[in-house]
Scaffold this motif. Structure first.
Motif, PDB file in Angstrom:
ATOM      1  N   UNK A 136      61.933 125.109  57.264  1.00 22.08           N
ATOM      2  CA  UNK A 136      62.755 125.668  56.198  1.00 22.08           C
ATOM      3  C   UNK A 136      62.603 124.828  54.939  1.00 22.08           C
ATOM      4  N   UNK A 137      63.019 125.384  53.811  1.00 20.93           N
ATOM      5  CA  UNK A 137      63.025 124.616  52.570  1.00 20.93           C
ATOM      6  C   UNK A 137      64.141 123.582  52.659  1.00 20.93           C
ATOM      7  N   UNK A 138      63.799 122.281  52.624  1.00 19.91           N
ATOM      8  CA  UNK A 138      64.831 121.244  52.758  1.00 19.91           C
ATOM      9  C   UNK A 138      65.564 121.020  51.439  1.00 19.91           C
ATOM     10  N   UNK A 163      45.667 120.666  44.522  1.00 15.08           N
ATOM     11  CA  UNK A 163      46.978 121.242  44.782  1.00 15.08           C
ATOM     12  C   UNK A 163      47.426 122.070  43.594  1.00 15.08           C
ATOM     13  N   UNK A 164      48.173 123.124  43.864  1.00 19.37           N
ATOM     14  CA  UNK A 164      48.753 123.928  42.797  1.00 19.37           C
ATOM     15  C   UNK A 164      49.968 123.219  42.211  1.00 19.37           C
ATOM     16  N   UNK A 165      50.463 123.760  41.104  1.00 22.81           N
ATOM     17  CA  UNK A 165      51.689 123.210  40.519  1.00 22.81           C
ATOM     18  C   UNK A 165      52.832 123.318  41.511  1.00 22.81           C
ATOM     19  N   UNK A 166      52.889 124.438  42.236  1.00 19.24           N
ATOM     20  CA  UNK A 166      53.952 124.616  43.238  1.00 19.24           C
ATOM     21  C   UNK A 166      53.863 123.537  44.313  1.00 19.24           C
ATOM     22  N   UNK A 176      52.327 122.930  52.579  1.00 18.38           N
ATOM     23  CA  UNK A 176      51.746 124.269  52.542  1.00 18.38           C
ATOM     24  C   UNK A 176      52.800 125.337  52.825  1.00 18.38           C
ATOM     25  N   UNK A 177      53.550 125.121  53.893  1.00 19.26           N
ATOM     26  CA  UNK A 177      54.549 126.117  54.304  1.00 19.26           C
ATOM     27  C   UNK A 177      55.680 126.205  53.283  1.00 19.26           C
ATOM     28  N   UNK A 178      56.203 125.055  52.879  1.00 18.57           N
ATOM     29  CA  UNK A 178      57.331 125.058  51.939  1.00 18.57           C
ATOM     30  C   UNK A 178      56.908 125.659  50.600  1.00 18.57           C
ATOM     31  N   UNK A 179      55.673 125.395  50.183  1.00 14.96           N
ATOM     32  CA  UNK A 179      55.190 125.958  48.925  1.00 14.96           C
ATOM     33  C   UNK A 179      55.159 127.478  48.966  1.00 14.96           C
ATOM     34  N   UNK A 180      54.710 128.039  50.087  1.00 13.53           N
ATOM     35  CA  UNK A 180      54.695 129.490  50.225  1.00 13.53           C
ATOM     36  C   UNK A 180      56.107 130.056  50.140  1.00 13.53           C
ATOM     37  N   UNK A 181      57.050 129.392  50.790  1.00 13.46           N
ATOM     38  CA  UNK A 181      58.430 129.883  50.789  1.00 13.46           C
ATOM     39  C   UNK A 181      59.079 129.721  49.422  1.00 13.46           C
TER      40      UNK A 181
END
Length: 804
Positions: free
Chosen positions: A109-111, A192-195, A217-222
């Protein structure tokens, strides 16, 4: 049935079955002659030729063997690796990877924003545990994106991620490359992207691990799905580290240009965006020539990308000039010497974090230090620090008056004091005030150490048993030609250095040449030893010689060096040749990191006898040479043994005295620096001395500061214990006697002289004319004294100082 039987034969390995009997009665035989007879219950008779039957049997056997071979081959490696199985395996792995990623996506999850996003203060302590300062004001101010000009926002997109507004927040190719490089030990890579960078800054950490990269990777997508692009861009701009202790664009705009973020131009915004790639390396005011070239190229890259994307007109782009940032200023609470001490400790800690592997590079390390939470204890002795500051104030600062003399504003002082037995930096003077002059004069390396380099040449000669061009061993008593402008012998590069004031000395001993700082002697000695050997020994002693050319001109000390560096070199000599690497850092504690400060005392780098012989010779410089009046005759000297060397660079741009007792090594440097342009300028005429003749030299103010500090900080009457039979400490030269009213120019000529007992120079920096040693001691009366009256037993600068 022949074909059917053949197939069955091939299946049985090539053996054809015997013909079946008919349903009637009868027998049949086949002979080898090719005839067959048979009778049966049925009517009629028949015969088959043996040749035809045999042929069919043979053909069946051959085909059977061939088929059997093929069947046997399929039972080997082909049975396990068919194209169907390979494709199936790959497809299965892809499905498995996709399933694992889906699992990660559902699990992670997004922390909340991590603690690193909320910086803490650092606490700095003196060696006795008392507090030096707290660096508690976090230099960061969050600003809304609508307060940042739109085109300035786009400079960050152009610099880091041109597809930012179109992508899903992740660069899969760049992330894969980063994972591979992490696993292979190649360190961090871009892409890496800005996100992703925002997620790393705000939610995660700077750790270079596979786990962190997968979470990123996962948190950036979310985050990309749940947050707007403007929210992400604002977070990235406000959380990034820009150097100079600045976090976020508002703090960076103030730190580099003295304006608010809302007032940034596109050109200035492009510089700040370019800066994020390497904040320390790209800070224009402290960058190396390579760093300046790289950041300017990065700045052009950002603006060119904006034109390419249609965010900036080509005409506006061509009209832009590179916006050089302002000089850095210290934060509140860092005034006086505190900021210099804190910066020096932080820099050493950052280097140690890289060495320990805690940080991947110096930029990451400095960011870790600046994020706070550290308790840092320095080796600085509070009492000695106060004594050093007082010495600079009373012997130099009180005599400077910028309103009367413009050159006085150009005088910068720096000093570092080291315990030679422990390697601890016990005191440091970085400049007038950290908030007024940001550069630490104790650690800067852009000024020449001049003749303080000469002892290193002699150390190399002794340590390597070098010989002169005619085969004589180089010792303190070796005779050299001290003629000014004499061409060195044995060098492929022509070199004819003049002595100060173009004075000739004739034949002199090495001891006498060191006392008077004779250029022509040490230029020849450097060639005799071999300049590559000289630089090697200098490096072993602690001087940074990387990139230096092994040419005779280096004998004049034309490289750059800092007072801290020279203090370490001389501390190694004082420590009988065991390497001393000065350390201002005693300890650094943090709840998340473990740091071990390496011991400052290292291995034997030159022989004890060589180091002690240099020390012995350098006592002659103090007692009978260029530092005599300021140091040897100081009123507060309490019998301490002292060794040291003066130095003044070309055009009087710097002046030095580096000296030591058995207990304390201190290097003092004065530097001429234009307060506006920061260009190197001459010190001549400062403090009211007559320009041209009133030069600031090593035997003047630097030696006076050294004596005032050392004889108050080190009150022990300790004597050198030396493993040598050479030099002034074991064969002291005669003490000169002064006439009441000497003339300006020495005119006496010695009646006779011995090579080992050369008579000393009569003033702090001015040697006498040439003289030729004969067989007996000379009797000489110096004919010049300083023009000013001594204060506190330490005379003022002589009128005619020797710049060496």
């Amino acid at each position: 049935m022949g074909r059917a039987e053949d197939r069955r034969a091939r299946q049985r390995g090539g053996r054809r079955a015997a013909p079946k009997r008919s349903s009637g009665t009868g027998t049949g035989t086949a002979t080898g002659t090719g005839t067959a007879t048979g009778t049966g219950a049925t009517t009629g008779t028949g015969s088959v030729t043996g040749t035809r039957a045999e042929a069919r049997a043979a053909a069946g056997g051959k085909a059977g063997r061939k088929a059997g071979g093929k069947a046997g081959a399929k039972t080997g490696i082909r049975r396990f690796f068919t194209w169907k199985k390979v494709v199936g395996t790959i497809f299965g792995m892809i499905l498995l990877g996709m399933a694992a990623f889906v699992g990660l996506y559902l699990w992670i999850d997004i922390p909340k924003g991590n603690a690193a996003a909320q910086l803490q203060s650092n606490v700095y302590k003196y060696s006795d545990g008392s507090t030096l300062t707290r660096d508690g004001d976090v230099n960061r101010e969050i600003v809304d994106l609508d307060k940042i000009p739109k085109k300035v926002q786009l400079t960050y997109v152009a610099a880091e991620n041109k597809s930012f507004y179109k992508d899903s927040g992740v660069d899969f190719r760049g992330t894969a490359r980063g994972l591979i490089n992490t696993l292979s030990g190649k360190g961090k890579q871009g892409g890496s992207t800005i996100t992703q960078q925002y997620v790393k800054n705000y939610y995660l950490s700077q750790d270079q691990t596979v786990t962190r990269k997968l979470k990123e990777l996962v948190i950036s997508l979310k985050v990309d799905r749940q947050k707007s692009k403007d929210y992400i861009l604002a977070g990235y701009i406000n959380t990034s580290y820009y150097g100079r202790g600045a976090y976020g664009i508002q703090a960076a705009a103030q730190a580099y240009y003295g304006v608010d973020a809302k007032d940034l131009s596109v050109a200035k915004g492009a510089y700040l965006a370019a800066l994020l790639q390497a904040p320390s390396q790209y800070d224009w005011t402290s960058a190396t020539p390579t760093g300046k070239r790289l950041v300017k190229a990065r700045w052009n890259y950002v603006l060119d990308n904006m034109v390419e994307e249609g965010w900036l007109k080509q005409s506006d782009r061509q009209a832009m000039q590179f916006p050089k940032p302002k000089d850095p200023k210290g934060s509140a609470g860092m005034g006086g010497q505190i900021g210099y001490l804190v910066d020096a400790a932080n820099n050493q800690l950052a280097k140690q974090l890289v060495s320990d592997g805690t940080a991947s590079d110096i930029n990451d390390a400095k960011a870790l230090v600046d994020k706070g939470g550290w308790t840092i204890t320095l080796n600085i002795d509070k009492k000695k620090q106060a004594q050093l500051e007082k010495a600079v104030k009373t012997k130099l600062a009180s005599k400077l008056n910028g309103k009367k003399r413009k050159v006085d504003d150009a005088v910068q002082a720096g000093a570092a004091s080291v315990d030679p037995k422990t390697g601890k930096v016990v005191a440091m003077y970085g400049g007038t005030d950290y908030l007024k002059h940001f550069t630490n004069n104790a650690t800067r390396r852009d000024y020449q150490p001049a003749s303080t380099f000469k002892p290193l040449i002699f150390a190399a000669a002794l340590d390597q048993d070098a010989k002169t061009q005619d085969g004589r061993s180089i010792t303190a008593n070796t005779i050299y030609d001290g003629t000014s402008g004499r061409s060195v012998k044995g060098s492929d590069i022509a070199f004819s250095p003049p002595n100060e004031d173009d004075r000739d000395y004739g034949n002199v001993t090495v001891q006498r040449a060191m006392n008077a700082s004779i250029n022509s002697v040490f230029a020849q000695m450097g060639v005799d030893v071999g300049m590559d050997n000289v630089l090697k020994t200098a490096g072993n002693l602690g001087l940074d010689v990387d990139g230096l050319q092994a040419v005779p001109a280096q004998t004049l000390g034309t490289m750059g060096a800092s007072p801290l560096e020279m203090a370490g070199v001389y501390a190694t000599l004082d420590n009988h040749g065991k390497k001393v690497t000065p350390s201002i850092l005693a300890s650094a504690e943090h709840k998340d990191f473990s740091v071990t400060v390496p011991p400052p005392i290292g291995d034997q780098v030159i022989s004890e006898e060589a180091a002690d012989t240099v020390t012995s010779v350098l006592t002659g410089v103090v007692n009978d040479g260029t530092a005599q009046q300021s140091v040897s005759q100081a009123a507060n000297r309490q019998g301490q043994h002292v060794a040291g060397k003066t130095g003044t660079s070309d055009n009087n741009k710097s002046a030095w005295f580096t000296g030591y007792t058995p207990n304390l090594v201190t290097s003092v440097g004065l530097f001429g620096e234009n307060p506006k342009s920061h260009a190197q300028v001459s010190l001549s005429g400062a403090t009211g001395l007559l320009p041209g003749v009133g030069r600031i030299n090593g035997g003047g103010y630097p030696a006076q500061i050294w004596a005032a500090y050392t004889f108050s900080a080190d009150t022990k009457s300790t004597k050198f214990v030396l493993d040598t039979k050479q030099g002034a400490a074991v064969e002291p030269t005669e003490t000169p006697t002064f006439t009441e009213k000497p003339s300006e120019t020495p005119s006496s000529t010695p009646t006779s002289a011995e090579p080992t007992t050369e008579s000393p120079t009569p003033t702090s920096e001015s040697p006498t004319p040439s003289e030729t040693p004969t067989t007996s001691r000379p009797t000489r009366t110096p004919t010049r004294t300083p023009t000013s009256t001594a204060t506190d037993g330490i005379p003022e600068d002589p009128v005619q100082p020797n710049l060496q």
